[in-house]
Design an enzyme around this catalytic site. Structure first.
Site, PDB file in Angstrom:
ATOM      1  N   ASP A  33      -3.033   8.005   7.930  1.00  0.00           N
ATOM      2  CA  ASP A  33      -3.893   7.089   8.686  1.00  0.00           C
ATOM      3  C   ASP A  33      -3.003   6.201   9.553  1.00  0.00           C
ATOM      4  O   ASP A  33      -1.814   6.482   9.714  1.00  0.00           O
ATOM      5  CB  ASP A  33      -4.844   6.311   7.756  1.00  0.00           C
ATOM      6  CG  ASP A  33      -4.128   5.301   6.863  1.00  0.00           C
ATOM      7  OD1 ASP A  33      -2.946   4.972   7.133  1.00  0.00           O
ATOM      8  OD2 ASP A  33      -4.743   4.824   5.895  1.00  0.00           O
ATOM      9  N   SER A  48       0.807  -1.230   0.000  1.00  0.00           N
ATOM     10  CA  SER A  48       0.000   0.000   0.000  1.00  0.00           C
ATOM     11  C   SER A  48       0.835   1.273   0.000  1.00  0.00           C
ATOM     12  O   SER A  48       0.323   2.325  -0.380  1.00  0.00           O
ATOM     13  CB  SER A  48      -0.937   0.012   1.202  1.00  0.00           C
ATOM     14  OG  SER A  48      -0.207  -0.170   2.400  1.00  0.00           O
ATOM     15  N   HIS A 103      -0.027   4.752   7.229  1.00  0.00           N
ATOM     16  CA  HIS A 103       0.469   5.344   5.983  1.00  0.00           C
ATOM     17  C   HIS A 103       0.825   6.808   6.155  1.00  0.00           C
ATOM     18  O   HIS A 103       0.084   7.570   6.772  1.00  0.00           O
ATOM     19  CB  HIS A 103      -0.578   5.184   4.878  1.00  0.00           C
ATOM     20  CG  HIS A 103      -0.987   3.757   4.671  1.00  0.00           C
ATOM     21  ND1 HIS A 103      -2.139   3.228   5.221  1.00  0.00           N
ATOM     22  CD2 HIS A 103      -0.381   2.739   4.026  1.00  0.00           C
ATOM     23  CE1 HIS A 103      -2.223   1.946   4.901  1.00  0.00           C
ATOM     24  NE2 HIS A 103      -1.173   1.617   4.182  1.00  0.00           N
TER      25      HIS A 103
END
Ligand SMILES: *[C@@H]1O[C@H](CO)[C@@H](O)[C@H](O)[C@H]1NC(C)=O
Ligand SMILES: *[C@@H]1O[C@H](CO)[C@@H](O)[C@H](O)[C@H]1NC(C)=O
Ligand SMILES: *[C@@H]1O[C@H](CO)[C@@H](O)[C@H](O)[C@H]1NC(C)=O
Ligand SMILES: *[C@@H]1O[C@H](CO)[C@@H](O)[C@H](O)[C@H]1NC(C)=O
Ligand SMILES: *[C@@H]1O[C@H](CO)[C@@H](O)[C@H](O)[C@H]1NC(C)=O
Ligand SMILES: *[C@@H]1O[C@H](CO)[C@@H](O)[C@H](O)[C@H]1NC(C)=O
Length: 369
Positions: free
Chosen positions: A334, A44, A337
């Site tokens: 978040d 991600s 990340h």
């Protein structure tokens, strides 16, 4: 910004026209001679939207407030704005590198992004809701075949060997077992488990080499034990990082450095750049004000202590979430990340950082070779 985007889309549009008439490649050799392509693999931190197109039950970020800062709409990136590879592409004078699964994406001469949120080096990691690294490799092999058909062998080989292969992989292999208290933590020693992760990464690198890849960019693993999601695994009230991660991450990073030293002496022509993401990340978290941030521990978006619950956007089971006023103040967007500002700092260091943060060369040098 809008102007830049507009120019960029016109540019990409013209390039696609050339692509239709493959003859134009011969007339415009600069297209592939002066732009080393960028192929992106991993998780991600680098996924620019591949997970939008798969059954990724929780590994999606294609809803508000993701994307709010730069794109002004969600793209699938786990960030308020751009990711590290977006900045690297910009520094290398490439357009944004699109996700492989994006419908209609047939232009591969600048590279392509195979990364998938939740993926690791092991097939077990995120199984069923990610594009695992083996599958990413399979996609890359198919792309290399397409390039050979379009450009001919000699030009395709030149493109593949000049290209940079950028990876973000490993974090999920260590994070998921802790998040789920998986039995692998008890059945394997740290050395055995890290050995499997490194073994699978080695195999992927060697296969890319077989296909023609030579230049590898690897941030090592960051301080994942100090990310907001990790702090929620520490007993309440203790303001600490989640230390059981540490031996895995530290050994992994030692092994990654060793691996590339070995590959460089075993495989002719291999070049690489490792960003010390761990050292830089620790510095960002512990001394946020040095970089102009106000908050290094608590995420901008999410819920629970440190906003360590991955609820940003309210679309992953937990509906309630908090969103900060000024994302520029935060290292983390978040629970796991970085914000766009953090990504820009990381990308800038990966690109032009000195020998205390990159080695044996930085990405700018790797693109130049
Ligand atoms: C997607 O995942 C969900 C939950 O695991 C499952 O119920 C559904 O059948 C899957 N859909 C497809 C198309 O695989
Ligand atoms: C690669 O292409 C072949 C032939 O088109 C296809 O059968 C295969 O599924 C593709 N592999 C991947 C990983 O997409
Ligand atoms: C995790 O699993 C182990 C063995 O399966 C068990 O002994 C331990 O109590 C579990 N820990 C937590 C926090 O659930
Ligand atoms: C790759 O990982 C699997 C577990 O997913 C493991 O069984 C295998 O031994 C690893 N391969 C290498 C070459 O280490
Ligand atoms: C690397 O060196 C630069 C200056 O040479 C310094 O400002 C920076 O803090 C160092 N970075 C790390 C992570 O040690
Ligand atoms: C947001 O934070 C940044 C960095 O602290 C600051 O430069 C900027 O003025 C802030 N913006 C607003 C709207 O408060």
């Amino acid at each position: 910004m809008a102007k830049l985007n507009f120019c960029l889309s016109i540019f990409v549009f013209c390039i696609s026209l050339f692509n239709i008439q493959t003859k134009c490649f011969d007339e415009r050799p600069w297209l592939y001679k002066h732009h080393a392509a960028l192929f992106i693999f991993g998780d991600s931190l680098f996924d620019a939207g591949n997970n939008n197109y798969i059954n990724a039950t929780i590994g999606k970020a294609n809803f508000w407030p993701y994307g709010e800062t730069f794109f002004h709409h969600p793209t699938g990136r786990f960030c308020d704005g751009r990711l590290v590879p977006d900045f690297i592409a910009e520094y290398a004078k490439l357009p944004f590198i699109p996700p492989y699964l994006q419908p209609g994406n047939k232009l591969f001469i600048y590279g392509v992004n195979f990364a998938s949120g939740g993926a690791g080096a092991l097939v077990e990691t995120g199984k069923g809701s990610v594009i695992d690294l083996q599958t990413q490799l399979g996609y890359f092999k198919n792309v290399s075949r397409v390039l050979r058909e379009e450009l001919g062998d000699a030009k395709a080989e030149a493109l593949l060997s000049r290209a940079v292969y950028l990876f973000s992989v490993g974090t999920n292999d260590y994070a998921f077992p802790f998040e789920t208290n998986s039995s692998v933590l008890y059945t394997y020693s740290v050395e055995q488990y890290v050995g499997q992760v490194i073994g699978n990464i080695t195999q992927v690198i060697k296969e890319i080499y077989e296909v023609g890849g030579r230049k590898f960019g690897f941030p090592n693993l960051g301080p994942i034990e100090c990310a907001p999601f990790s702090r929620t695994m520490v007993p309440a009230g203790e303001n600490k990082c989640f230390e059981p991660f540490t031996p895995y991450v530290e050994l992994h990073n030692i092994e990654i450095s060793k691996l590339f030293q070995e590959l460089q002496s075993d495989l002719k022509g291999v070049k690489y750049s490792i960003l010390d993401f761990r050292a830089v990340g620790q510095d960002l978290i512990n001394y946020p004000s040095k970089y102009g941030f106000k908050e290094g521990k608590v995420a901008c978006c999410g819920s629970g202590p440190y906003r360590g619950i991955l609820s940003c956007g309210g679309r992953r089971g937990v509906r309630e979430f908090y969103l900060c006023d000024n994302v520029s103040d935060y290292v983390f967007f978040d629970s796991g990340h970085p914000t766009e500002r953090t990504n820009e700092i990381l990308a800038h260091l990966a690109w032009s950082g000195g020998p205390n943060v990159t080695g044996p060369c930085n990405l700018a040098a790797l693109f130049e070779f």
